[in-house]
Motif scaffolding. Structure first.
Motif, PDB file in Angstrom:
ATOM      1  N   THR A 156      42.635  45.972  39.875  1.00 15.96           N
ATOM      2  CA  THR A 156      42.126  47.448  40.906  1.00 15.96           C
ATOM      3  C   THR A 156      41.444  48.235  39.831  1.00 15.96           C
ATOM      4  OG1 THR A 156      44.655  48.401  41.299  1.00 15.96           O
ATOM      5  CG2 THR A 156      42.694  47.248  42.990  1.00 15.96           C
ATOM      6  N   LYS A 157      42.106  48.315  38.763  1.00 19.46           N
ATOM      7  CA  LYS A 157      42.105  49.978  37.394  1.00 19.46           C
ATOM      8  C   LYS A 157      41.527  49.352  36.550  1.00 19.46           C
ATOM      9  CE  LYS A 157      45.596  51.906  39.959  1.00 19.46           C
ATOM     10  NZ  LYS A 157      47.185  51.891  39.886  1.00 19.46           N
ATOM     11  N   SER A 159      38.894  46.452  36.864  1.00 21.18           N
ATOM     12  CA  SER A 159      37.283  46.319  36.448  1.00 21.18           C
ATOM     13  C   SER A 159      37.238  47.710  36.768  1.00 21.18           C
ATOM     14  CB  SER A 159      37.554  45.674  37.848  1.00 21.18           C
ATOM     15  OG  SER A 159      38.427  46.089  39.444  1.00 21.18           O
ATOM     16  N   ALA A 160      38.137  48.480  37.628  1.00 21.25           N
ATOM     17  CA  ALA A 160      37.444  50.335  37.685  1.00 21.25           C
ATOM     18  C   ALA A 160      37.112  50.993  36.078  1.00 21.25           C
ATOM     19  CB  ALA A 160      38.094  50.899  38.194  1.00 21.25           C
ATOM     20  N   ALA A 161      37.706  50.378  34.420  1.00 22.08           N
ATOM     21  CA  ALA A 161      37.581  49.944  33.290  1.00 22.08           C
ATOM     22  C   ALA A 161      36.572  49.946  33.086  1.00 22.08           C
ATOM     23  CB  ALA A 161      38.652  50.071  33.049  1.00 22.08           C
ATOM     24  N   LEU A 164      32.330  50.958  34.392  1.00 19.13           N
ATOM     25  CA  LEU A 164      32.832  52.750  33.380  1.00 19.13           C
ATOM     26  C   LEU A 164      32.269  52.197  32.696  1.00 19.13           C
ATOM     27  CD1 LEU A 164      35.990  54.926  34.618  1.00 19.13           C
ATOM     28  CD2 LEU A 164      33.755  55.434  35.519  1.00 19.13           C
ATOM     29  N   ARG A 191      31.595  51.036  44.079  1.00 18.36           N
ATOM     30  CA  ARG A 191      32.467  50.939  43.507  1.00 18.36           C
ATOM     31  C   ARG A 191      32.753  52.047  41.814  1.00 18.36           C
ATOM     32  NH1 ARG A 191      35.759  46.232  41.861  1.00 18.36           N
ATOM     33  NH2 ARG A 191      36.778  48.061  41.375  1.00 18.36           N
ATOM     34  N   ALA A 195      35.584  54.521  40.783  1.00 24.71           N
ATOM     35  CA  ALA A 195      36.013  54.963  39.533  1.00 24.71           C
ATOM     36  C   ALA A 195      35.703  55.787  38.750  1.00 24.71           C
ATOM     37  CB  ALA A 195      35.191  53.658  38.685  1.00 24.71           C
ATOM     38  N   ARG A 196      34.759  56.830  38.415  1.00 26.26           N
ATOM     39  CA  ARG A 196      34.455  58.322  38.056  1.00 26.26           C
ATOM     40  C   ARG A 196      35.160  59.377  38.809  1.00 26.26           C
ATOM     41  NH1 ARG A 196      27.900  57.317  37.864  1.00 26.26           N
ATOM     42  NH2 ARG A 196      27.972  56.914  35.934  1.00 26.26           N
ATOM     43  N   LYS A 199      38.739  58.219  38.008  1.00 26.09           N
ATOM     44  CA  LYS A 199      39.125  59.106  36.261  1.00 26.09           C
ATOM     45  C   LYS A 199      39.781  59.982  36.228  1.00 26.09           C
ATOM     46  CE  LYS A 199      37.032  58.315  31.843  1.00 26.09           C
ATOM     47  NZ  LYS A 199      36.563  57.870  30.396  1.00 26.09           N
ATOM     48  N   TYR A 234      39.639  55.437  29.790  1.00 22.67           N
ATOM     49  CA  TYR A 234      40.588  56.148  30.509  1.00 22.67           C
ATOM     50  C   TYR A 234      41.501  56.926  29.731  1.00 22.67           C
ATOM     51  CZ  TYR A 234      40.591  53.309  34.629  1.00 22.67           C
ATOM     52  OH  TYR A 234      40.184  52.158  35.610  1.00 22.67           O
TER      53      TYR A 234
END
Ligand SMILES: NC(=O)c1ccc[n+]([C@@H]2O[C@H](COP(=O)([O-])OP(=O)(O)OC[C@H]3O[C@@H](n4cnc5c(N)ncnc54)[C@H](OP(=O)(O)O)[C@@H]3O)[C@@H](O)[C@H]2O)c1
Length: 236
Positions: A156-157, A159-161, A164, A191, A195-196, A199, A234
């Protein structure tokens, strides 16, 4: 049965509010925001050493300090933080007289049933799970709750990174508009926006979480670089 929650952050206060028990908290060193959340969750200031169960729910980088602060505790100590199995073992060693239960929370701070799971492992995990029976927190017993939390957040985190970082690369090369058009077709713009937002709200806490995931991978000879890089995203 008295339960202490250290500390009533967004998640800890919501878990405390869900419990049908007296829940105590410790004001020393905590901000007014935490104090307000504790009051709203009907928590009582008190001595955690007198509780039967301590739930440690704090930023990952603080997990050892929280355990150290109650080192003499001899009840059930639940570490429900996003830390690697190796860090969990370090935490366990800091509360040598306690029965250690490892935990991992998946889902948002609970306000209704069906959203949030508290995974638990360890000899007395079922006693902790019993405390949540009939509440809006779904307590489940697994072989290694900490490892499950790491694997879940890795995707989850992590793939969000990656989203970004990829978007920043496109911006740096002047092709962000074209990437947006491609990503719109893939349904990724929502997504990216999430993510933004995440973050800016929680990125500071996710740095340590990404490092914990990298350590979790490395301990099993899996590539740790993904999440070292995610920590950089992050941190930026
Ligand atoms: N929020 C979520 O959506 C979510 C979802 C799943 C899992 N979790 C897990 O829940 C845990 C806590 O998250 P949260 O959202 O509740 O965080 P939070 O809202 O930032 O709250 C953290 C709590 O810990 C305290 N704290 C901060 N730094 C500390 C330190 N160095 N030593 C001792 N206490 C400290 C804070 O007190 P002050 O107010 O004084 O700073 C606050 O009471 C994390 O491990 C996270 O992985 C959260």
């Amino acid at each position: 049965m008295t339960i202490a929650v250290l500390h009533p952050g967004e998640m800890g206060s919501a878990v405390a509010a869900a419990l049908r028990h007296d829940v105590i908290w410790v004001a020393d060193g905590r901000s007014e925001t935490t104090a307000e959340r504790a009051r709203a969750a009907n928590m009582t200031p008190g001595d955690p050493l007198e509780a039967d169960v301590i739930l440690s729910i704090c930023p990952p980088h603080a997990a050892r300090d929280v355990a150290r602060s109650v080192g003499a505790f001899d009840g059930i100590y639940v570490d429900a933080n996003a830390i690697s199995p190796a860090r969990g073992a370090e935490v366990r060693a800091l509360v040598p007289n306690a029965a250690f239960v490892d935990g991992g929370i998946i889902g948002p701070p609970p306000t209704r049933a069906g959203t949030t799971r508290l995974y638990l492992s360890g000899e007395r995990a079922s006693e902790v799970a019993d405390r949540f029976a009939g509440t809006i927190v779904d307590a489940r017993i697994v072989a290694d709750a900490g490892a499950l939390k790491m694997a879940y957040a890795a995707w989850t985190k992590g793939s969000a990174a990656l989203l970004l970082a990829a978007h920043e690369a496109a911006e740096a090369y002047g092709v962000a508009d074209a990437l947006d058009a491609e990503w719109a077709d893939l349904g990724l713009l929502t997504r990216l926006e999430a993510a933004r937002v995440a973050k800016s709200a929680k990125g500071w806490r996710w740095i340590a979480e990404m490092e914990e995931i990298a350590d979790t991978f490395a301990a099993k000879d899996l590539p740790e670089g993904f999440h070292r890089a995610a920590a950089e995203v992050y941190r930026a």
